[in-house]
Design a protein around this motif. Structure first.
Motif, PDB file in Angstrom:
ATOM      1  N   ASP A  28       0.864  -1.188   0.000  1.00 23.65           N
ATOM      2  CA  ASP A  28       0.000   0.000   0.000  1.00 23.65           C
ATOM      3  C   ASP A  28       0.901   1.238   0.000  1.00 23.65           C
ATOM      4  OD1 ASP A  28      -1.854   2.007   0.358  1.00 23.65           O
ATOM      5  OD2 ASP A  28      -2.563   1.306   2.308  1.00 23.65           O
ATOM      6  N   VAL A  29       1.488   1.526  -1.166  1.00 20.11           N
ATOM      7  CA  VAL A  29       2.488   2.585  -1.242  1.00 20.11           C
ATOM      8  C   VAL A  29       1.868   3.973  -1.054  1.00 20.11           C
ATOM      9  CG1 VAL A  29       4.131   1.267  -2.615  1.00 20.11           C
ATOM     10  CG2 VAL A  29       2.364   2.604  -3.767  1.00 20.11           C
ATOM     11  N   LYS A  30       0.610   4.148  -1.421  1.00 20.90           N
ATOM     12  CA  LYS A  30      -0.032   5.455  -1.236  1.00 20.90           C
ATOM     13  C   LYS A  30      -0.040   5.858   0.238  1.00 20.90           C
ATOM     14  CE  LYS A  30      -3.095   5.159  -5.265  1.00 20.90           C
ATOM     15  NZ  LYS A  30      -4.501   5.143  -5.732  1.00 20.90           N
ATOM     16  N   THR A  31      -0.421   4.924   1.106  1.00 16.34           N
ATOM     17  CA  THR A  31      -0.452   5.216   2.535  1.00 16.34           C
ATOM     18  C   THR A  31       0.957   5.354   3.090  1.00 16.34           C
ATOM     19  OG1 THR A  31      -2.509   3.953   2.715  1.00 16.34           O
ATOM     20  CG2 THR A  31      -1.369   4.473   4.763  1.00 16.34           C
ATOM     21  N   MET A  32       1.879   4.529   2.623  1.00 19.57           N
ATOM     22  CA  MET A  32       3.270   4.621   3.070  1.00 19.57           C
ATOM     23  C   MET A  32       3.845   6.001   2.752  1.00 19.57           C
ATOM     24  SD  MET A  32       4.564   0.854   1.812  1.00 19.57           S
ATOM     25  CE  MET A  32       6.273   1.057   2.293  1.00 19.57           C
ATOM     26  N   ILE A  33       3.629   6.452   1.511  1.00 20.64           N
ATOM     27  CA  ILE A  33       4.152   7.752   1.092  1.00 20.64           C
ATOM     28  C   ILE A  33       3.495   8.883   1.888  1.00 20.64           C
ATOM     29  CG2 ILE A  33       4.245   9.382  -0.847  1.00 20.64           C
ATOM     30  CD1 ILE A  33       4.535   6.856  -2.667  1.00 20.64           C
ATOM     31  N   ALA A  34       2.190   8.779   2.100  1.00 16.85           N
ATOM     32  CA  ALA A  34       1.478   9.803   2.875  1.00 16.85           C
ATOM     33  C   ALA A  34       2.045   9.915   4.291  1.00 16.85           C
ATOM     34  CB  ALA A  34      -0.008   9.488   2.923  1.00 16.85           C
ATOM     35  N   ASN A  35       2.380   8.784   4.901  1.00 17.22           N
ATOM     36  CA  ASN A  35       2.966   8.800   6.243  1.00 17.22           C
ATOM     37  C   ASN A  35       4.347   9.451   6.244  1.00 17.22           C
ATOM     38  OD1 ASN A  35       0.824   7.586   7.597  1.00 17.22           O
ATOM     39  ND2 ASN A  35       1.569   5.519   7.216  1.00 17.22           N
ATOM     40  N   LEU A  36       5.156   9.142   5.231  1.00 14.88           N
ATOM     41  CA  LEU A  36       6.508   9.685   5.156  1.00 14.88           C
ATOM     42  C   LEU A  36       6.509  11.173   4.827  1.00 14.88           C
ATOM     43  CD1 LEU A  36       8.235   6.737   3.263  1.00 14.88           C
ATOM     44  CD2 LEU A  36       8.428   7.284   5.692  1.00 14.88           C
ATOM     45  N   GLU A  37       5.523  11.616   4.052  1.00 17.53           N
ATOM     46  CA  GLU A  37       5.448  13.032   3.683  1.00 17.53           C
ATOM     47  C   GLU A  37       5.234  13.941   4.897  1.00 17.53           C
ATOM     48  OE1 GLU A  37       3.814  13.017  -0.928  1.00 17.53           O
ATOM     49  OE2 GLU A  37       2.374  13.156   0.735  1.00 17.53           O
ATOM     50  N   LYS A  38       4.759  13.393   5.987  1.00 18.08           N
ATOM     51  CA  LYS A  38       4.523  14.201   7.190  1.00 18.08           C
ATOM     52  C   LYS A  38       5.823  14.735   7.790  1.00 18.08           C
ATOM     53  CE  LYS A  38       0.300  11.635   8.306  1.00 18.08           C
ATOM     54  NZ  LYS A  38      -0.334  10.650   9.221  1.00 18.08           N
ATOM     55  N   VAL A  39       6.948  14.080   7.485  1.00 18.46           N
ATOM     56  CA  VAL A  39       8.229  14.523   8.039  1.00 18.46           C
ATOM     57  C   VAL A  39       9.248  14.898   6.963  1.00 18.46           C
ATOM     58  CG1 VAL A  39       7.978  13.213  10.185  1.00 18.46           C
ATOM     59  CG2 VAL A  39       9.058  12.130   8.211  1.00 18.46           C
ATOM     60  N   ALA A  40       8.928  14.649   5.697  1.00 19.11           N
ATOM     61  CA  ALA A  40       9.898  14.845   4.619  1.00 19.11           C
ATOM     62  C   ALA A  40       9.891  16.276   4.092  1.00 19.11           C
ATOM     63  CB  ALA A  40       9.612  13.878   3.478  1.00 19.11           C
ATOM     64  N   ASP A  41      11.096  16.847   3.943  1.00 19.15           N
ATOM     65  CA  ASP A  41      11.239  18.102   3.215  1.00 19.15           C
ATOM     66  C   ASP A  41      11.435  17.835   1.727  1.00 19.15           C
ATOM     67  OD1 ASP A  41      11.379  20.148   5.466  1.00 19.15           O
ATOM     68  OD2 ASP A  41      12.919  18.717   6.081  1.00 19.15           O
ATOM     69  N   GLU A  42      11.936  16.664   1.421  1.00 14.31           N
ATOM     70  CA  GLU A  42      12.164  16.266   0.028  1.00 14.31           C
ATOM     71  C   GLU A  42      12.112  14.748  -0.056  1.00 14.31           C
ATOM     72  OE1 GLU A  42      15.545  16.806  -3.523  1.00 14.31           O
ATOM     73  OE2 GLU A  42      15.892  17.632  -1.513  1.00 14.31           O
ATOM     74  N   ILE A  43      11.577  14.221  -1.163  1.00 16.76           N
ATOM     75  CA  ILE A  43      11.569  12.776  -1.396  1.00 16.76           C
ATOM     76  C   ILE A  43      12.118  12.495  -2.783  1.00 16.76           C
ATOM     77  CG2 ILE A  43      10.212  10.653  -1.567  1.00 16.76           C
ATOM     78  CD1 ILE A  43       8.185  11.764   0.311  1.00 16.76           C
ATOM     79  N   THR A  44      13.044  11.548  -2.862  1.00  8.81           N
ATOM     80  CA  THR A  44      13.494  11.014  -4.140  1.00  8.81           C
ATOM     81  C   THR A  44      12.913   9.621  -4.309  1.00  8.81           C
ATOM     82  OG1 THR A  44      15.566  12.267  -4.146  1.00  8.81           O
ATOM     83  CG2 THR A  44      15.477  10.294  -5.528  1.00  8.81           C
TER      84      THR A  44
END
Length: 428
Positions: free
Chosen positions: A348-364
């Motif tokens: 479930d990558v959509k939920t995984m990414i949403a969780n990580l975006e809460k602390v990320a200033d940038e994502i590659t």
């Protein structure tokens, strides 16, 4: 087969048979080998997250007490042989080859029966059992469930105690869409009369408790029957006190970071106490203190480099990503966070990414060499973060992140453990 490489090639060829839940093939194979699993004293560990860390805490404590401890874990992060080990020493390649040659005729005989071909994981489980029972002879073997529990190939053991770390949504294509369905699969490791220890909550706990009651098995629950308290997070790990029905242990220290790791340590401690009081497995306080302190696990909030800080964490499902984000926020709240992310298609990558975006200033977003790996472009399409990049090659993604980082930047490499396994060697 004459070489270790040939043995791995044979095993890799079994991947085409995929995941086939069920114990019929394992029971058939073990019967043909005169049931070597019956010679082993075992601990069985299932759960959505935290299995590997719990195994490491158990293993280190028992080793400090002088016990020989076998472990069977998956997937490997460094080397294929790491999955089968005694006291942390992986099975030797020549021994692996010898046992693979022993079991191959039986595996090929199975393919001609009504049960069909064995899977790669089933054969790895078989090799591990034969190794522990006929070659290494450890005092205790800790088996980590590969997938689910009820129909997992490790579920042919009859353990001294079972552990179910937690129940969250993962592998829904195989285990079921609801938490209740997933919990039933994990509770399937509970054997009649065999105590189970768990940190599960909500629906998951309800299912585990009911299954334990039906099978006349005692159930010890974190937060109700055993506890951790007085938690403090410090630069070198976590500190806490532990309380069970039989004792209180204060000022314990683990180097694995995050409150979820305290839960895993508490599960291991409860299992150790149970085995001490009901099986006479000798462990003293100093063994517990040293075991907890020495427990380490690749790719579990593992700091690989400083200036810039590089953290590897195998947050491979939504709950693990949520825990990772919480730990990052707790430890690096005042520093820029750059996440490098890759994952498998069945997550479930959509939920995984949403969780990580809460602390990320940038994502590659990137990809890696696995037949089921998501492509980087697709992953990026699920992100709402403005500051994001797509770099198709995993190593290039990490190198670019390093090149553009300041000394204060924290680079978090996360997602699939297969991804981390591919790139971790560059930092050793």
């Amino acid at each position: 087969m004459k070489t270790f490489a040939e043995a791995l090639e044979w095993l890799d060829g079994l991947r085409k048979f995929g995941i086939k839940p069920g114990l019929e093939r394992m029971n058939w194979l073990l019967a043909r080998l005169e049931h070597p699993e019956r010679r082993l004293k075992t601990i069985h560990v299932a759960g959505t997250n935290g299995k590997g860390s719990t195994v490491q805490f158990l293993c280190q404590i028992l080793m400090e007490a002088g016990h020989e401890v076998g472990t069977f874990m998956s997937p490997h992060v460094q080397h294929a042989t790491d999955r089968i080990a005694v006291n942390g020493r992986p099975i030797a390649e020549e021994t692996f080859l010898e046992i693979a040659n022993q079991v191959r005729p039986v595996v090929e005989e199975l393919a001609e029966t009504e049960f069909g071909e064995a899977t790669e994981f089933e054969v790895m489980t078989l090799i591990a059992i034969v190794y522990f029972a006929k070659k290494a002879f450890p005092d205790v073997v800790i088996f980590e469930v590969g997938l689910g529990g009820r129909l997992d190939s490790t579920n042919i053991i009859h353990p001294m105690v079972s552990i179910i770390t937690n129940v969250h949504k993962d592998h829904t294509d195989i285990l079921g869409e609801t938490l209740e369905e997933i919990a039933r699969e994990k509770a399937g490791i509970i054997k009649t009369g065999v105590t189970v220890i768990t940190a599960a909550e909500g629906v998951g706990l309800e299912v585990i408790q009911k299954t334990a009651k039906d099978r006349r098995a005692k159930c010890y629950r974190l937060g109700q029957d055993f506890f951790y308290e007085n938690v403090s997070s410090e630069a070198d790990g976590e500190r806490f006190d532990f309380k069970s029905p039989w004792s209180r242990k204060e000022k314990l220290h683990i180097r694995l970071k995050g409150e979820h790791q305290i839960k895993n340590a508490a599960l291991a401690l409860m299992a150790i106490e149970y085995l001490y009081f009901f099986f006479g497995l000798h462990v003293e306080m100093e063994h517990i203190q040293l075991g907890l302190l020495h427990a380490c696990f690749p790719a579990r909030f593992e700091e690989m480099r400083r200036k810039p800080t590089v953290v590897f964490d195998g947050a491979h499902n939504p709950e693990a990503a949520k825990q990772l984000a919480a730990t990052v926020a707790d430890r690096f709240s005042d520093r820029p966070i750059h996440i490098v992310f890759a994952a498998l298609k069945n997550k479930d990558v959509k939920t995984m990414i949403a969780n990580l975006e809460k602390v990320a200033d940038e994502i590659t977003f990137t990809s890696f060499l696995h037949p089921n790996a998501h492509d980087a472009e697709t992953l990026a399409s699920f992100s709402t973060l403005t500051n994001k990049k797509v770099v198709g090659d995993a190593r290039n993604a990490i190198q670019q992140a390093l090149q553009h980082a300041s000394d204060q930047t924290v680079i978090v490499v996360t997602g699939s453990l297969y991804f981390l396994s591919e790139v971790r060697g560059d930092f050793e």
